[in-house]
Design a protein around this motif. Structure first.
Motif, PDB file in Angstrom:
ATOM      1  N   ARG A 157       0.862  -1.587   0.012  1.00 49.84           N
ATOM      2  CA  ARG A 157       0.439  -0.105  -0.262  1.00 49.84           C
ATOM      3  C   ARG A 157       0.948   1.589   0.566  1.00 49.84           C
ATOM      4  O   ARG A 157       2.055   1.407   1.012  1.00 49.84           O
ATOM      5  CB  ARG A 157      -0.644  -0.363   1.207  1.00 49.84           C
ATOM      6  CG  ARG A 157      -2.335  -0.977   1.502  1.00 49.84           C
ATOM      7  CD  ARG A 157      -2.626  -0.625   2.344  1.00 49.84           C
ATOM      8  NE  ARG A 157      -3.854  -1.994   2.342  1.00 49.84           N
ATOM      9  CZ  ARG A 157      -4.626  -2.381   3.313  1.00 49.84           C
ATOM     10  NH1 ARG A 157      -4.239  -2.178   4.367  1.00 49.84           N
ATOM     11  NH2 ARG A 157      -4.964  -3.678   3.163  1.00 49.84           N
ATOM     12  N   GLY A 158       0.461   2.191  -1.462  1.00 50.02           N
ATOM     13  CA  GLY A 158       1.269   3.212  -1.052  1.00 50.02           C
ATOM     14  C   GLY A 158       0.093   4.548  -0.269  1.00 50.02           C
ATOM     15  O   GLY A 158      -0.927   3.874  -1.364  1.00 50.02           O
ATOM     16  N   ILE A 159       0.331   5.421   0.174  1.00 48.60           N
ATOM     17  CA  ILE A 159      -0.809   6.138   0.932  1.00 48.60           C
ATOM     18  C   ILE A 159      -0.193   8.037   0.287  1.00 48.60           C
ATOM     19  O   ILE A 159       0.875   7.868   0.941  1.00 48.60           O
ATOM     20  CB  ILE A 159      -0.822   5.895   2.744  1.00 48.60           C
ATOM     21  CG1 ILE A 159      -0.997   5.001   2.931  1.00 48.60           C
ATOM     22  CG2 ILE A 159      -1.134   7.044   3.491  1.00 48.60           C
ATOM     23  CD1 ILE A 159      -0.771   4.999   4.102  1.00 48.60           C
ATOM     24  N   LEU A 160      -1.382   8.643  -0.306  1.00 45.95           N
ATOM     25  CA  LEU A 160      -0.907   9.721  -0.296  1.00 45.95           C
ATOM     26  C   LEU A 160      -1.952  10.665   0.879  1.00 45.95           C
ATOM     27  O   LEU A 160      -3.690  10.387   0.414  1.00 45.95           O
ATOM     28  CB  LEU A 160      -1.055   9.997  -1.654  1.00 45.95           C
ATOM     29  CG  LEU A 160      -1.367  11.313  -2.235  1.00 45.95           C
ATOM     30  CD1 LEU A 160       0.072  12.340  -2.206  1.00 45.95           C
ATOM     31  CD2 LEU A 160      -2.282  11.646  -3.376  1.00 45.95           C
ATOM     32  N   SER A 161      -1.098  11.083   1.794  1.00 49.16           N
ATOM     33  CA  SER A 161      -1.806  12.317   2.698  1.00 49.16           C
ATOM     34  C   SER A 161      -2.683  13.145   1.904  1.00 49.16           C
ATOM     35  O   SER A 161      -0.397  14.323   1.462  1.00 49.16           O
ATOM     36  CB  SER A 161      -1.724  12.169   3.903  1.00 49.16           C
ATOM     37  OG  SER A 161      -1.886  10.667   3.796  1.00 49.16           O
ATOM     38  N   ARG A 162      -3.454  14.207   1.688  1.00 46.80           N
ATOM     39  CA  ARG A 162      -2.958  15.861   1.551  1.00 46.80           C
ATOM     40  C   ARG A 162      -4.614  16.615   2.407  1.00 46.80           C
ATOM     41  O   ARG A 162      -4.909  15.774   3.356  1.00 46.80           O
ATOM     42  CB  ARG A 162      -4.241  16.004   0.072  1.00 46.80           C
ATOM     43  CG  ARG A 162      -3.094  15.251  -1.123  1.00 46.80           C
ATOM     44  CD  ARG A 162      -3.327  15.582  -2.482  1.00 46.80           C
ATOM     45  NE  ARG A 162      -4.649  15.875  -2.879  1.00 46.80           N
ATOM     46  CZ  ARG A 162      -5.482  15.833  -3.838  1.00 46.80           C
ATOM     47  NH1 ARG A 162      -4.895  16.133  -4.851  1.00 46.80           N
ATOM     48  NH2 ARG A 162      -6.239  16.518  -4.482  1.00 46.80           N
ATOM     49  N   PRO A 163      -4.580  18.034   2.901  1.00 47.19           N
ATOM     50  CA  PRO A 163      -5.162  18.494   3.629  1.00 47.19           C
ATOM     51  C   PRO A 163      -6.702  17.863   3.136  1.00 47.19           C
ATOM     52  O   PRO A 163      -7.334  17.715   4.412  1.00 47.19           O
ATOM     53  CB  PRO A 163      -5.048  19.543   3.750  1.00 47.19           C
ATOM     54  CG  PRO A 163      -3.526  20.246   2.980  1.00 47.19           C
ATOM     55  CD  PRO A 163      -3.240  19.063   2.040  1.00 47.19           C
ATOM     56  N   PRO A 180      -1.101  10.536   8.208  1.00 48.31           N
ATOM     57  CA  PRO A 180      -0.890  11.673   7.272  1.00 48.31           C
ATOM     58  C   PRO A 180       0.411  11.757   6.917  1.00 48.31           C
ATOM     59  O   PRO A 180       0.772  11.898   6.265  1.00 48.31           O
ATOM     60  CB  PRO A 180      -1.461  13.294   7.589  1.00 48.31           C
ATOM     61  CG  PRO A 180      -1.984  13.303   8.976  1.00 48.31           C
ATOM     62  CD  PRO A 180      -1.801  11.630   9.503  1.00 48.31           C
ATOM     63  N   ASP A 181       1.517  10.884   8.255  1.00 46.31           N
ATOM     64  CA  ASP A 181       2.909  11.020   7.766  1.00 46.31           C
ATOM     65  C   ASP A 181       3.277   9.645   7.305  1.00 46.31           C
ATOM     66  O   ASP A 181       4.649   9.510   7.359  1.00 46.31           O
ATOM     67  CB  ASP A 181       3.250  11.305   8.688  1.00 46.31           C
ATOM     68  CG  ASP A 181       3.452  11.363  10.444  1.00 46.31           C
ATOM     69  OD1 ASP A 181       2.708  10.465  10.776  1.00 46.31           O
ATOM     70  OD2 ASP A 181       3.708  12.057  11.210  1.00 46.31           O
ATOM     71  N   LEU A 182       2.341   8.897   7.166  1.00 46.63           N
ATOM     72  CA  LEU A 182       3.071   7.036   7.534  1.00 46.63           C
ATOM     73  C   LEU A 182       2.245   7.443   5.722  1.00 46.63           C
ATOM     74  O   LEU A 182       1.444   7.721   4.738  1.00 46.63           O
ATOM     75  CB  LEU A 182       2.328   6.542   7.460  1.00 46.63           C
ATOM     76  CG  LEU A 182       2.477   5.516   7.826  1.00 46.63           C
ATOM     77  CD1 LEU A 182       3.379   5.212   8.533  1.00 46.63           C
ATOM     78  CD2 LEU A 182       1.117   3.993   8.010  1.00 46.63           C
TER      79      LEU A 182
END
Ligand code: GDP
Ligand code: MG
Length: 303
Positions: free
Chosen positions: A52-58, A185-187
């Protein structure tokens, strides 16, 4: 690392990334997430476990499930890979169907497209390797894929260069349901570092030995000792035959040394610290044929 409360209007969800081996799925996941999550290589079928790749944005969180290539199984390992790829599509909010857009659709793509019929979630067709496509063939290539799938949207991208990848991400995110943060969010991946370390070693083996060592190589991380100054990693490279062991060890240990150096450099980036890596090479006959050995190596059949 904690999970924050999602603001109003926050969108989140899971997207499967599927396609034939070698079309650039892992490269695309890495490009979207911006950190090295999945190993990539010039030989096909290098991604074994679901990653899994995780993209976190506001405003959104997109979790990409990078699956092994769907292909016709040749032996037990092949069957497990296909099974896991299929289950990845079962429970997601979107599907990215990645193809090699430098070439017209082939029978492998048709095989996958058939399996995608009747899906309820948005299906994004990604024609990758735009940088390699001859402009003269653009229409012919587009048409061949359009015939196969009725996609929610089609994007022509270069995962390697990053061309149009942002547009793809915007479209996928816009159609995600409203939802919470699933991960801090920082993962950027939910895979343990150990697993990624093993993949980094395997990547070096495949890169440095090319065709000589096919996919009969697995890596087990035996131990990770975190010290103040240095992280010590002990790992075993498993092959099926004595002849493969000879190639991996190399003359006077030259090949294993090169593999170790390459992998160590990648690991140091991963953990942002110094790594001391010790590699062992072992022969374990027919590990790909044995369900028990597969399980032991972490290639779990997912339910
Ligand atoms: P996967 O098997 O689908 O995960 O494919 P990989 O991401 O491992 O990529 C397979 C090969 O295709 C690697 O050599 C990549 O560098 C290459 N590749 C991936 N994306 C692109 C692209 O946009 N353009 C070009 N020219 N090569 C690409
Ligand atoms: Mg891959």
């Amino acid at each position: 690392m904690s999970i924050p409360e999602a603001p109003p209007g926050f969108r989140s969800g899971f997207s499967a990334v599927i396609g034939r081996p070698n079309v650039g799925k892992s490269t695309l996941v890495n490009r979207i997430v911006g950190e090295k999550v999945a190993i990539t290589s010039p030989t096909a079928q290098t991604t074994r476990n679901r990653l899994r790749g995780i993209l976190s944005r506001p405003d959104a969180q997109l979790i990409l499930v990078d699956t092994p290539g769907i292909h016709k199984p040749h032996h037990r390992l092949g069957e497990v890979l296909v099974h896991n790829a299929r289950t990845a599509v079962g429970d997601v909010d979107a599907v990215l169907f990645v193809v090699d857009g430098a070439e017209p659709a082939g029978s492998g793509d048709a095989f996958i497209a058939e399996g995608l019929k009747g899906l309820q979630m948005p299906l994004w067709l990604v024609l990758n390797k735009l940088d390699r496509r001859s402009p003269k063939r653009a229409e012919e290539i587009r048409a061949s894929y359009r015939e196969l799938v009725n996609a929610t949207g089609v994007f022509e991208v270069s995962a390697v260069r990053g061309t149009h990848v942002k547009d793809l991400v915007e479209a996928v995110v816009a159609r995600l349901p409203e939802g919470p943060y699933y991960f801090p969010p920082d993962l950027y991946t939910d895979q343990p570092e150990r697993f990624i370390m093993g993949e980094l070693i395997r990547e070096q083996v495949l890169l440095l030995t090319r065709e000589e060592i096919p996919h009969s190589v697995a890596v087990v991380i035996d131990r990770v000792e975190e010290g103040e100054q240095l992280t010590r990693v002990l790992a075993t490279v498993l092959v099926e035959r004595q002849s493969q062991k000879r190639i991996i060890v190399g003359a006077g240990g030259s090949m294993i040394k090169q593999i170790g150096t390459g992998a160590r450099q990648q690991m140091q980036k991963l953990i942002s610290g110094k790594v001391h890596l010790e590699l062992f090479v072992k022969v374990k006959e027919n590990w790909r044929q044995s369900e028990g050995a597969l399980r032991e190596l972490g290639y779990r059949r997912e339910q």
